[in-house]
Design an enzyme around this catalytic site. Structure first.
Site, PDB file in Angstrom:
ATOM      1  N   SER A   1      69.678  61.729  46.005  1.00 47.72           N
ATOM      2  CA  SER A   1      68.360  61.808  45.363  1.00 47.72           C
ATOM      3  C   SER A   1      67.717  60.419  45.280  1.00 47.72           C
ATOM      4  CB  SER A   1      68.452  62.476  43.985  1.00 47.72           C
ATOM      5  OG  SER A   1      69.139  61.670  43.073  1.00 47.72           O
TER       6      SER A   1
ATOM      7  N   LEU B   1      80.307  55.419  47.830  1.00 43.58           N
ATOM      8  CA  LEU B   1      81.530  55.318  47.025  1.00 43.58           C
ATOM      9  C   LEU B   1      82.707  54.598  47.681  1.00 43.58           C
ATOM     10  CD1 LEU B   1      81.415  58.797  45.250  1.00 43.58           C
ATOM     11  CD2 LEU B   1      80.368  56.632  44.589  1.00 43.58           C
TER      12      LEU B   1
ATOM     13  N   ILE C   1      82.962  48.164  50.511  1.00 44.10           N
ATOM     14  CA  ILE C   1      82.437  47.609  51.771  1.00 44.10           C
ATOM     15  C   ILE C   1      83.460  46.609  52.333  1.00 44.10           C
ATOM     16  CG2 ILE C   1      80.536  46.280  52.809  1.00 44.10           C
ATOM     17  CD1 ILE C   1      79.620  48.981  51.755  1.00 44.10           C
TER      18      ILE C   1
ATOM     19  N   ASN D   1      73.749  47.079  45.423  1.00 46.44           N
ATOM     20  CA  ASN D   1      74.280  48.361  44.953  1.00 46.44           C
ATOM     21  C   ASN D   1      73.594  48.724  43.642  1.00 46.44           C
ATOM     22  OD1 ASN D   1      76.186  50.592  44.702  1.00 46.44           O
ATOM     23  ND2 ASN D   1      77.233  49.369  43.146  1.00 46.44           N
TER      24      ASN D   1
ATOM     25  N   HIS E   1      74.492  50.690  40.100  1.00 51.13           N
ATOM     26  CA  HIS E   1      75.596  51.249  39.317  1.00 51.13           C
ATOM     27  C   HIS E   1      75.009  51.936  38.087  1.00 51.13           C
ATOM     28  CE1 HIS E   1      79.742  51.665  38.152  1.00 51.13           C
ATOM     29  NE2 HIS E   1      79.358  51.415  36.914  1.00 51.13           N
TER      30      HIS E   1
ATOM     31  N   ASP F   1      81.709  46.287  41.886  1.00 51.09           N
ATOM     32  CA  ASP F   1      80.813  46.109  40.729  1.00 51.09           C
ATOM     33  C   ASP F   1      80.849  44.724  40.097  1.00 51.09           C
ATOM     34  OD1 ASP F   1      80.239  48.817  41.055  1.00 51.09           O
ATOM     35  OD2 ASP F   1      81.853  49.426  39.710  1.00 51.09           O
TER      36      ASP F   1
ATOM     37  N   GLU G   1      66.936  55.046  37.390  1.00 52.80           N
ATOM     38  CA  GLU G   1      67.157  54.664  38.794  1.00 52.80           C
ATOM     39  C   GLU G   1      65.907  54.908  39.626  1.00 52.80           C
ATOM     40  OE1 GLU G   1      71.954  55.177  39.156  1.00 52.80           O
ATOM     41  OE2 GLU G   1      70.760  56.887  39.779  1.00 52.80           O
TER      42      GLU G   1
HETATM   43  C1  GAR Z   1      73.687  57.350  41.197  1.00 49.82           C
HETATM   44  O1  GAR Z   1      73.590  57.635  39.822  1.00 49.82           O
HETATM   45  C2  GAR Z   1      74.298  55.983  41.415  1.00 49.82           C
HETATM   46  O2  GAR Z   1      74.003  55.082  40.412  1.00 49.82           O
HETATM   47  C3  GAR Z   1      75.759  56.328  41.414  1.00 49.82           C
HETATM   48  O3  GAR Z   1      75.859  57.524  42.129  1.00 49.82           O
HETATM   49  C4  GAR Z   1      74.694  58.301  41.854  1.00 49.82           C
HETATM   50  C5  GAR Z   1      74.187  58.870  43.169  1.00 49.82           C
HETATM   51  O4  GAR Z   1      73.191  59.822  42.932  1.00 49.82           O
HETATM   52  N1  GAR Z   1      76.535  55.264  42.018  1.00 49.82           N
HETATM   53  C6  GAR Z   1      77.770  54.965  41.615  1.00 49.82           C
HETATM   54  O5  GAR Z   1      78.354  55.582  40.736  1.00 49.82           O
HETATM   55  C7  GAR Z   1      78.407  53.806  42.344  1.00 49.82           C
HETATM   56  N2  GAR Z   1      79.585  53.355  41.654  1.00 49.82           N
HETATM   57  P1  GAR Z   1      72.292  60.351  44.125  1.00 49.82           P
HETATM   58  O6  GAR Z   1      73.235  60.692  45.293  1.00 49.82           O
HETATM   59  O7  GAR Z   1      71.600  61.557  43.597  1.00 49.82           O
HETATM   60  O8  GAR Z   1      71.341  59.248  44.499  1.00 49.82           O
END
Ligand code: GAR
Length: 189
Positions: free
Chosen positions: A13, A85, A88, A102, A104, A145, A174
């Protein structure tokens, strides 16, 4: 024209929100979206949005130069991890110094590190009785992180909030902040 490559592992998303943000842009383009999950929903979104996307497996990513060479050929101005996830590999970090960022879903340094992603983070925030959480946009280095923080934004958490309520508050932050921060970084390059 500035080029972005996005990495995502799941729903995507944020990818969709970033693509939409730059859709009419005359100076920023999304070169492609890369995923490590063959059936990730982000691939459907890319098809619908008419964005090039590619799936790679662990061997291509970690044990060969396949993804590294692809990135070198695209020459991205910024590599953006949007819900990606896997760690890298160092050779990719070395090849693109200060060009990988990134997002978080918490206020780092709290709730970071291995295993801390998506709802795991929000569950931990709730269990700890936090009264606020948020997002952290940061540079990527060799440790999960721990790269330099570029931007943080906060939201309140109440004791009535369920994990999914926290998740949607964080997602809203976000969507609001991530494209703007990407744009600011690109302007400065
Ligand atoms: C997001 O909330 C992002 O911050 C998190 O995964 C979600 C992806 O949502 N990232 C992490 O947890 C990285 N450690 P999305 O696929 O709907 O964009």
């Amino acid at each position: 024209m500035k080029n972005i490559v996005l990495f995502a592992s799941g729903s995507g998303s944020n990818v969709e929100n970033i693509v939409q943000h730059f859709q009419e842009s005359t100076n920023v383009t999304i070169a492609m979206v890369l995923t490590n999950k063959r059936d990730a929903k982000v691939l459907d979104r890319c098809n619908r949005l008419n964005i090039r996307s590619l799936y790679f497996n662990r061997t291509a990513f970690q044990h060969t130069d396949c993804v590294l060479d692809l990135l070198k050929s695209v020459k991205p101005d910024l590599i953006v991890l949007a819900g990606f996830l896997w760690k890298i590999p160092e050779k990719i970090i070395r090849a693109f110094p200060n060009k990988i960022i990134n997002i978080h879903p918490a206020l780092l340094p709290k709730y970071g590190g291995k295993g801390m992603y998506g709802d795991n983070v929000h569950k931990a925030v709730k269990e700890q009785g936090e009264t606020e959480t948020g997002i952290t946009i940061h540079y990527v280095n060799e440790n999960y992180d721990e790269g330099a923080i570029i931007h943080q934004a906060k939201t309140k958490v109440t004791s009535n909030d369920k994990v999914e309520d926290i998740a949607s508050k964080v997602h809203a932050l976000e969507y609001e902040h991530f494209p703007k921060v990407i744009e600011q970084l690109l302007v400065g390059l």
